[in-house]
Design an enzyme around this catalytic site. Structure first.
Site, PDB file in Angstrom:
ATOM      1  N   HIS A 203     -14.606 131.884 118.491  1.00  0.00           N
ATOM      2  CA  HIS A 203     -14.458 132.944 119.485  1.00  0.00           C
ATOM      3  C   HIS A 203     -13.366 133.936 119.091  1.00  0.00           C
ATOM      4  O   HIS A 203     -13.525 135.139 119.260  1.00  0.00           O
ATOM      5  CB  HIS A 203     -14.127 132.304 120.837  1.00  0.00           C
ATOM      6  CG  HIS A 203     -14.105 133.269 121.962  1.00  0.00           C
ATOM      7  ND1 HIS A 203     -15.244 133.623 122.640  1.00  0.00           N
ATOM      8  CD2 HIS A 203     -13.092 133.969 122.505  1.00  0.00           C
ATOM      9  CE1 HIS A 203     -14.930 134.513 123.565  1.00  0.00           C
ATOM     10  NE2 HIS A 203     -13.630 134.738 123.512  1.00  0.00           N
TER      11      HIS A 203
ATOM     12  N   GLU B 102     -18.934 142.339 126.763  1.00  0.00           N
ATOM     13  CA  GLU B 102     -18.412 140.995 126.488  1.00  0.00           C
ATOM     14  C   GLU B 102     -19.330 139.959 127.098  1.00  0.00           C
ATOM     15  O   GLU B 102     -20.035 140.241 128.062  1.00  0.00           O
ATOM     16  CB  GLU B 102     -17.037 140.822 127.133  1.00  0.00           C
ATOM     17  CG  GLU B 102     -15.898 141.309 126.283  1.00  0.00           C
ATOM     18  CD  GLU B 102     -14.999 140.159 125.822  1.00  0.00           C
ATOM     19  OE1 GLU B 102     -14.236 140.396 124.889  1.00  0.00           O
ATOM     20  OE2 GLU B 102     -15.089 139.054 126.384  1.00  0.00           O
TER      21      GLU B 102
ATOM     22  N   HIS C  89     -19.861 136.025 128.814  1.00  0.00           N
ATOM     23  CA  HIS C  89     -19.226 134.871 129.458  1.00  0.00           C
ATOM     24  C   HIS C  89     -20.302 133.812 129.656  1.00  0.00           C
ATOM     25  O   HIS C  89     -20.483 133.286 130.741  1.00  0.00           O
ATOM     26  CB  HIS C  89     -18.575 135.287 130.787  1.00  0.00           C
ATOM     27  CG  HIS C  89     -17.150 134.845 130.872  1.00  0.00           C
ATOM     28  ND1 HIS C  89     -16.502 134.594 132.052  1.00  0.00           N
ATOM     29  CD2 HIS C  89     -16.240 134.590 129.911  1.00  0.00           C
ATOM     30  CE1 HIS C  89     -15.262 134.223 131.808  1.00  0.00           C
ATOM     31  NE2 HIS C  89     -15.079 134.211 130.528  1.00  0.00           N
TER      32      HIS C  89
ATOM     33  N   HIS D 251     -21.018 130.624 128.242  1.00  0.00           N
ATOM     34  CA  HIS D 251     -20.821 129.189 128.459  1.00  0.00           C
ATOM     35  C   HIS D 251     -20.104 128.896 129.765  1.00  0.00           C
ATOM     36  O   HIS D 251     -20.532 128.004 130.498  1.00  0.00           O
ATOM     37  CB  HIS D 251     -20.133 128.572 127.238  1.00  0.00           C
ATOM     38  CG  HIS D 251     -21.029 128.584 126.034  1.00  0.00           C
ATOM     39  ND1 HIS D 251     -20.573 128.456 124.748  1.00  0.00           N
ATOM     40  CD2 HIS D 251     -22.360 128.747 125.927  1.00  0.00           C
ATOM     41  CE1 HIS D 251     -21.597 128.525 123.907  1.00  0.00           C
ATOM     42  NE2 HIS D 251     -22.681 128.699 124.602  1.00  0.00           N
TER      43      HIS D 251
ATOM     44  N   ASP E 224      -4.301 142.649 127.408  1.00  0.00           N
ATOM     45  CA  ASP E 224      -4.723 141.761 128.479  1.00  0.00           C
ATOM     46  C   ASP E 224      -4.678 140.322 127.996  1.00  0.00           C
ATOM     47  O   ASP E 224      -4.639 140.062 126.789  1.00  0.00           O
ATOM     48  CB  ASP E 224      -6.144 142.096 128.918  1.00  0.00           C
ATOM     49  CG  ASP E 224      -7.139 141.860 127.794  1.00  0.00           C
ATOM     50  OD1 ASP E 224      -7.030 142.566 126.776  1.00  0.00           O
ATOM     51  OD2 ASP E 224      -7.982 140.971 127.919  1.00  0.00           O
TER      52      ASP E 224
ATOM     53  N   GLN F  79      -6.582 133.904 135.088  1.00  0.00           N
ATOM     54  CA  GLN F  79      -7.069 135.284 135.082  1.00  0.00           C
ATOM     55  C   GLN F  79      -6.011 136.242 135.614  1.00  0.00           C
ATOM     56  O   GLN F  79      -4.967 135.823 136.105  1.00  0.00           O
ATOM     57  CB  GLN F  79      -8.322 135.368 135.957  1.00  0.00           C
ATOM     58  CG  GLN F  79      -9.424 134.439 135.521  1.00  0.00           C
ATOM     59  CD  GLN F  79     -10.058 134.899 134.234  1.00  0.00           C
ATOM     60  OE1 GLN F  79     -10.627 135.980 134.166  1.00  0.00           O
ATOM     61  NE2 GLN F  79      -9.942 134.098 133.188  1.00  0.00           N
TER      62      GLN F  79
ATOM     63  N   SER G  70     -21.068 136.055 120.411  1.00  0.00           N
ATOM     64  CA  SER G  70     -21.158 134.772 121.100  1.00  0.00           C
ATOM     65  C   SER G  70     -22.159 133.904 120.352  1.00  0.00           C
ATOM     66  O   SER G  70     -23.356 134.171 120.381  1.00  0.00           O
ATOM     67  CB  SER G  70     -21.598 134.983 122.552  1.00  0.00           C
ATOM     68  OG  SER G  70     -21.871 133.740 123.149  1.00  0.00           O
TER      69      SER G  70
HETATM   70  N1  LIG Z   1     -20.334 142.605 117.389  1.00  0.00           N
HETATM   71  C1  LIG Z   1     -19.232 143.348 117.215  1.00  0.00           C
HETATM   72  N2  LIG Z   1     -19.330 144.607 116.766  1.00  0.00           N
HETATM   73  C2  LIG Z   1     -18.236 145.358 116.625  1.00  0.00           C
HETATM   74  N3  LIG Z   1     -17.012 144.971 116.933  1.00  0.00           N
HETATM   75  C3  LIG Z   1     -16.837 143.753 117.393  1.00  0.00           C
HETATM   76  C4  LIG Z   1     -17.939 142.879 117.559  1.00  0.00           C
HETATM   77  N4  LIG Z   1     -17.483 141.718 118.038  1.00  0.00           N
HETATM   78  C5  LIG Z   1     -16.152 141.870 118.182  1.00  0.00           C
HETATM   79  N5  LIG Z   1     -15.757 143.095 117.786  1.00  0.00           N
HETATM   80  C6  LIG Z   1     -14.405 143.629 117.879  1.00  0.00           C
HETATM   81  O1  LIG Z   1     -13.461 142.657 117.483  1.00  0.00           O
HETATM   82  C7  LIG Z   1     -12.267 142.773 118.251  1.00  0.00           C
HETATM   83  C8  LIG Z   1     -11.868 141.440 118.827  1.00  0.00           C
HETATM   84  O2  LIG Z   1     -12.772 141.090 119.831  1.00  0.00           O
HETATM   85  P1  LIG Z   1     -12.360 140.107 120.990  1.00  0.00           P
HETATM   86  O3  LIG Z   1     -11.693 138.930 120.409  1.00  0.00           O
HETATM   87  O4  LIG Z   1     -13.580 139.894 121.822  1.00  0.00           O
HETATM   88  O5  LIG Z   1     -11.316 140.994 121.777  1.00  0.00           O
HETATM   89  P2  LIG Z   1     -10.695 140.646 123.187  1.00  0.00           P
HETATM   90  O6  LIG Z   1      -9.880 139.430 122.997  1.00  0.00           O
HETATM   91  O7  LIG Z   1      -9.909 141.846 123.524  1.00  0.00           O
HETATM   92  O8  LIG Z   1     -11.838 140.434 124.103  1.00  0.00           O
HETATM   93  C9  LIG Z   1     -12.544 143.808 119.312  1.00  0.00           C
HETATM   94  O9  LIG Z   1     -11.972 145.026 118.930  1.00  0.00           O
HETATM   95  C10 LIG Z   1     -14.035 143.932 119.297  1.00  0.00           C
HETATM   96  O10 LIG Z   1     -14.454 145.208 119.701  1.00  0.00           O
HETATM   97 MG   LIG Z   2      -8.624 142.033 125.099  1.00  0.00          MG
END
Ligand SMILES: Nc1ncnc2c1ncn2[C@@H]1O[C@H](COP(=O)(O)OP(=O)(O)O)[C@@H](O)[C@H]1O
Ligand SMILES: [Mg+2]
Lengths: 767, 223, 80, 80
Positions: A49, A93, A95, A97, A269, A315, A561
């Protein structure tokens, strides 16, 4: 440091999801076995993740730059230029699971999480969209998950005052054991308020604000969010995270006011992996170190251990970096918004993440090891030689009449009206929703409405943006947004199916007159360590990149995911695409419905429908095809260009792209949205087909392919499209029901019959 | 003429109400913690989820310091409009008779509804004809109006039942299809649908909500 | 037989309603109030009281986030 | 002192939540259930129990549509 006797073992590391080799690497970075805090933090940050172990290499192939891009992937959300000094931040994003365990809270906190990503970069959230997948609604569990998820999204979005303006839902048996709950949010910000998450300035103070920290979702990110759900998932259930939209509404206002007052160096966040990931990622992005004292973190429960505090997923929390002189002002503002701020750490120049419990050092790790050094894995893609997905049992006889096919399609769960869902969402709060669900193919949100900022008591009326919809006669620029993915088509052909999903979003935008600014995506797939899933993922990302390049709609963010599978197999590969576009004047925003009896109806685009992987084939119980027909992306693009251009100059009364259920369903939807009928003659079209047999004619009525549109308007307006794409006039808007002439396959249906069939989902939401 | 629009933590539609009011007059927000109504000529208690709607919709907000001033303002005859959550707050504050209960369908529901004006010419419906239909969106989970029979009869006699849902439109199960009621004096009015979301052709498709804001303005200016 | 089920947020689970009430009470002049929790109350007539637990597990409560307590009442309370 | 407040819809007022539970139970195979009512449960620590009635009248319940019942508990139940 904790005495060696209490150090966790390799077994613990394995239980936390690390491999033996990864554990060895961790030991190498630490110069010996990690202690409990360190192992907990590594195991989270090195989870799929957080570390994108199986997807990062593929993601690097995606186009991320373009003239409209202001902030690409890597920050909490991406952002594009919305004009007039404003940027639009957006992201999708998942969610999945958590929602499979507790759909209401899972979906609610999914919305809460994506909204925090938006305001973490300084944008005020202006809209939410949801993208949901469940098993067939004939299953009680699917209905339970659907009701819970929709209630959760409604609860969070409605209560926090962000409109839910669109979304999508599909019902397919591969999602039966593994539902998908994806949420997308958009925000607006004055360009200069955008903020990054990189920590900077050794000596600066790290402040945690928002809710207190409890044992919510402990172990969530590595155990819950990235492991296959087995039958023993009862044991893996950590405390469910409960969302509090009221707390988040205060957190949101506080965050934006802190930024407006220029009080923050950076903002982040707390999402998956809580403080661990937020603090480490802030430090990594800024090439600094951070010291955190967990004994200063306000707790909801007594006796939490340092590692629990570091991994808690409670949260409605945010983390910010503040210059020491500004700390009192920041804390005072937090008090005013009742979100309680606490200085819990400092930025250092050590490039190490150090965790203290009072005076005692309980964890000490190099930031780069935590955030950057997780090994990335190559996929071993190989297409399965045998079919992976069983056909859905037939519910429609292959000799059913065209009329029966149409009514069956209209009432089928994937086509029927989503009104029972979207009626549970407030789609109009914030007064910028120009097109709500079922009025148009994409949601349309006015940008210039003077409500970007929530004005406050001190009379700052804070009209940062433009002039407003009333009064003057200038154009009212607007954003349009669409979210889409037909997983069955992606399952049939991951490469073309994904291209089709991207094209579908752009077609939706074209129908309201908008051109794409940027794209976000959520790659929902099964276990990438399995060759077939690896193949799906690889092919899908290839299609995604190609389509976004061709449309000049670069990817500005997203999410991945994986491990969405159970003992009954993987989900349909589901790369959910969210696309944001802009239109110059909301007053010309398109609608989908027929507007006036007597107007001309035309089929626009080089539409080459096929029954492969179509909704009709599903109802007939046909297996998925080996692949989908080739897609002429350039031709689709020129059709989109034509429809968009005509809509912008007011040349059309309605436009609707042809999707699930094909031409006949699209015509019915135009009738229903306008409360009018249509007289349509397809004989001439059929004449183009040599030796058209019954199946060929059914293909014309119900076949699917990207790039076809139904438009309506005055004849000159409709014909003008012919300069850029193919236009075939097929009929006239009428006051009666729908009538389609096609030789032996002609069909008629009254509006009442169409309405009744289309209303089939109502029974899923009994009162 | 100036409207004051209250703002509680958890209010959602206060800026919408502010902008709607500004189409007909001046308008300003009033923070829940302030007792000073800043010389407003009419008060709007807006929609949303004040204090998260926790416990009971409107139950906590009615104790806000600003509400004490609003209660006084109302007793002196000042016009007070409560929209959705604001209606709930006014009922909880006993400025309006009755109570709002969870919708019969137990769900938050957002729907454009048709309303019938059952009492016209007063502070809030000066611009409407008796029997006129208004198209205004409703969006709430706690909108089922309830009052005991005696109260309802008295309200009916006194012209306090200002708006009813048109036949077939009452999705929340309100008694007697009641959508909006006033107090005996006619200077306090609450309704579940959102007139501030029916002020702009572009955004809501209907401008019927403006009639309510205009009515208030005309009443204040005539006084 | 009349039965009563008390349903409360599980220990350790965030209870935003309880927190909101706890914050509101002092402002109304009620001091010295703490550990406020808000839950649900279900009262019902059952023929077979042995079914109550399973009813709670399957419908009345959400065992993931709520605890429940079953009380059997000899006399029906007059709130019907 | 730990106190519990039971809040119920007043007799005669439509209780759609109770009705929904009553409809749902037979579908899950629970027969013989009737007169189902759903209300609210508030549990709290108070220093001065004599304030409880006024808390109920002013905040915890809406006396127009709800009845309430105050129970004083000697021992705090373990749901904290
Ligand atoms: N499928 C994807 N295509 C493009 N960018 C992605 C993809 N998956 C994740 N990213 C990018 O990777 C970074 C980390 O994602 P994530 O860990 O989900 O961030 P956060 O913890 O803020 O939710 C983010 O900038 C996100 O936009
Ligand atoms: Mg974030």
């Amino acid at each position: 440091m904790a005495p060696a006797a209490t150090l966790p073992t390799l077994q613990d590391a394995l239980a936390l999801g690390l491999t033996e080799a990864e554990y060895e690497l961790v030991c190498g970075h630490q110069g010996g076995p990690p202690n409990q805090v360190e192992l907990a933090m590594y195991s989270l940050l090195w989870s799929e993740h957080c570390a994108y172990k199986h997807s990062k290499k593929l993601l690097r192939t995606l186009p991320t730059e373009g003239e409209h891009v202001v902030m690409g992937p890597g920050e909490n959300a991406g952002a594009v230029d919305a004009g007039d000094g404003l940027v639009c931040a957006f992201k999708v994003e998942s969610h999945n699971h958590p929602s499979a365990v507790e759909p209401f809270q899972g979906a609610a906190t999914g919305v809460g999480g994506i909204l925090r990503d938006i305001f973490a970069i300084g944008a005020r959230p202006i809209a939410v969209l949801d993208s949901l997948r469940f098993g067939e609604p004939s299953s009680a569990r699917s209905r339970y998950l659907l009701d819970g998820a929709v209630s959760g999204i409604a609860h969070y979005g409605n209560s926090i005052g962000v409109p839910t303006v669109g979304g999508e839902v599909y019902f397919e048996s591969p999602y039966e054991q593994n539902c998908l709950i994806n949420a997308m949010a958009l925000g607006l910000a004055p360009r200069e308020r955008l903020v990054r998450s990189a920590a900077a300035g050794p000596g600066n103070v790290v402040i945690l604000f928002g809710a207190s920290t409890g044992r919510d979702g402990i172990g969530g990110a590595s155990v819950l969010a990235s492991a296959e759900l087995g039958d023993d998932d009862a044991d893996k259930r950590p405390t469910v995270q409960v969302g509090d939209p009221f707390a988040e509404s205060k957190l949101l206002e506080c965050s934006l006011e802190l930024l407006d007052r220029g009080l923050l160096v950076s903002l982040q966040d707390l999402g998956a992996a809580g403080l661990t990931s937020s603090a480490s990622e802030m430090a990594s992005a800024g090439c600094v170190g951070i010291d955190i004292d967990v004994s200063l973190v306000p707790l909801r429960e007594a006796d939490m251990e340092p590692f629990e505090i570091m991994v808690s997923e409670s949260q409605e929390r945010m983390l910010c970096v503040v210059e020491p002189a500004r700390v009192p002002e920041v804390l005072a503002l937090c008090e005013r918004w009742e979100v309680h701020g606490t200085a819990i750490g400092t930025v250092t120049d050590t490039r190490r993440m150090r965790v203290f419990d009072g005076p005692e050092l309980v964890g000490d790790m190099p930031v780069s090891a935590l955030v950057d050094d997780c090994p990335l894995y190559d996929l071993a893609p190989a297409r399965s030689a045998t079919p992976v997905y069983a056909p859905t049992p037939a519910t429609l006889a292959s000799d059913a009449s065209p009329r029966d096919c149409l009514l069956a399609l209209l009432s089928s769960p994937n086509v029927a009206s989503r009104r029972p869902l979207f009626e549970r969402y407030d789609a109009i709060v914030q007064s910028r929703t120009v097109r709500r669900p079922e009025q148009a193919d994409a949601a349309v949100l006015a940008i210039c409405h003077p409500q970007e900022m929530r004005a406050r008591d001190d009379g700052e009326s804070a009209q940062e943006t433009g002039t407003g919809a009333d009064g003057d006669d200038g154009p009212i620029p607007a954003l349009a947004v669409s979210i889409d993915c037909n997983g069955r088509r992606v399952a049939a052909d991951p490469y073309r199916g994904t291209i089709a999903a991207v094209l579908e979003c752009a077609s939706n935008l074209a129908c309201v007159g908008a051109e794409p600014l940027g794209t976000t995506n959520n790659l929902n797939f099964g276990n990438p360590e399995k060759p077939h899933v690896a193949w799906q993922l690889t092919e899908s990302v290839r299609g995604l990149g190609e389509a976004c390049r061709a449309l000049e709609a670069p990817i500005v963010g997203g999410n991945v995911s994986l491990y969405n599978e159970t003992s009954s197999g993987p989900i349909y590969p589901t790369p959910v695409i969210g696309m944001v576009g802009r239109l110059p004047d909301a007053r010309n925003a398109g609608r989908l419905g027929f507007a006036r009896a007597g107007e001309t109806i035309a089929l626009v685009g080089h539409f080459a429908p096929s029954l492969d992987a179509s909704e009709l084939s599903k109802l007939r119980g046909h297996p998925l095809p080996e692949e989908l027909p080739d897609i002429d992306v350039a031709a689709v693009r020129s059709a989109q260009f034509a429809v968009r251009g005509a809509m912008r100059v007011g040349g059309l009364s309605g436009a609707h792209d042809i999707a699930e259920g094909g031409l006949a369903v699209a015509l019915s939807e135009c009738c229903l949205a306008g409360g009018l009928g249509a007289e349509v003659r397809l004989d001439a079209l059929a004449g183009e087909e040599r030796d058209a047999d019954r199946e060929e004619l059914l293909r014309l009525l119900f076949g699917e392919a990207p790039g076809g549109f139904i438009v309506s308007g005055i004849p000159t307006g409709v014909r003008a499209l012919g300069r850029r794409t193919r236009v075939r006039v097929i009929g006239t808007v009428s006051r009666e029901g729908l009538r389609v002439d096609l030789g032996e396959l002609s069909l008629t249906a009254t509006l009442a019959e169409l309405t009744e069939a289309h209303g089939a989902l109502a029974e899923l939401f009994p009162c | 003429m100036r409207f004051g629009v209250l703002q509680f933590p958890g209010s959602c539609d206060e800026v919408d109400a502010l902008q709607a009011a500004r189409r007909v007059a001046d308008a300003e927000l009033i923070w829940h913690g302030d007792r000073d109504l800043k010389g407003a000529d009419a008060i709007v208690v807006p929609g949303g989820f004040s204090y998260g709607d926790y416990l009971r919709a409107g139950a906590i907000a009615r104790f806000a310091p600003a509400m004490e001033s609003v209660i006084e303002f109302a007793r002196e005859g000042g016009p007070v409009l409560g929209i959705c959550n604001g209606f709930q707050v006014l009922c909880e504050a006993h400025l309006l008779p009755g109570a709002l209960l969870p919708n019969r369908n137990l769900r938050f529901t957002f729907r454009q509804v048709q309303l019938e004006v059952r009492s016209s010419g007063g502070t809030f419906t000066r611009e409407c004809a008796l029997g006129e239909r208004l198209s205004i969106p409703a969006k709430h989970a706690w909108g089922r109006y309830h009052a005991d029979e005696q109260t309802l009869a008295a309200m009916d006699d006194g012209g306090q039942i200002v708006l009813r849902y048109a036949p077939g439109e009452n999705f929340n199960g309100s008694l007697q299809d009641i959508a909006g009621v006033s107090n005996e004096a006619g200077n306090v009015f609450g309704l579940m649908p959102h007139p501030e979301h029916a002020v702009d052709e572009l955004i809501g498709g209907s401008t019927d909500g403006l009639k309510i804001f205009n009515s208030i303005k005309l009443t204040v200016e005539a006084a | 037989m009349r039965a009563r089920v008390l349903i409360r947020p599980k220990a350790g689970i965030l209870d935003p309603q309880g927190a909101a009430v706890e914050r509101a009470l002092p402002a109304l002049g009620f001091a010295g109030v703490s550990r406020v929790h808000v839950g649900r109350l279900v009262e019902l007539d059952v023929e077979d009281a042995s079914q109550l637990q399973s009813m709670c597990e399957r419908l009345l409560a959400n065992p993931l986030v709520e605890d429940y307590e079953i009380q059997l009442l000899d006399v029906a309370p007059d709130a019907s």
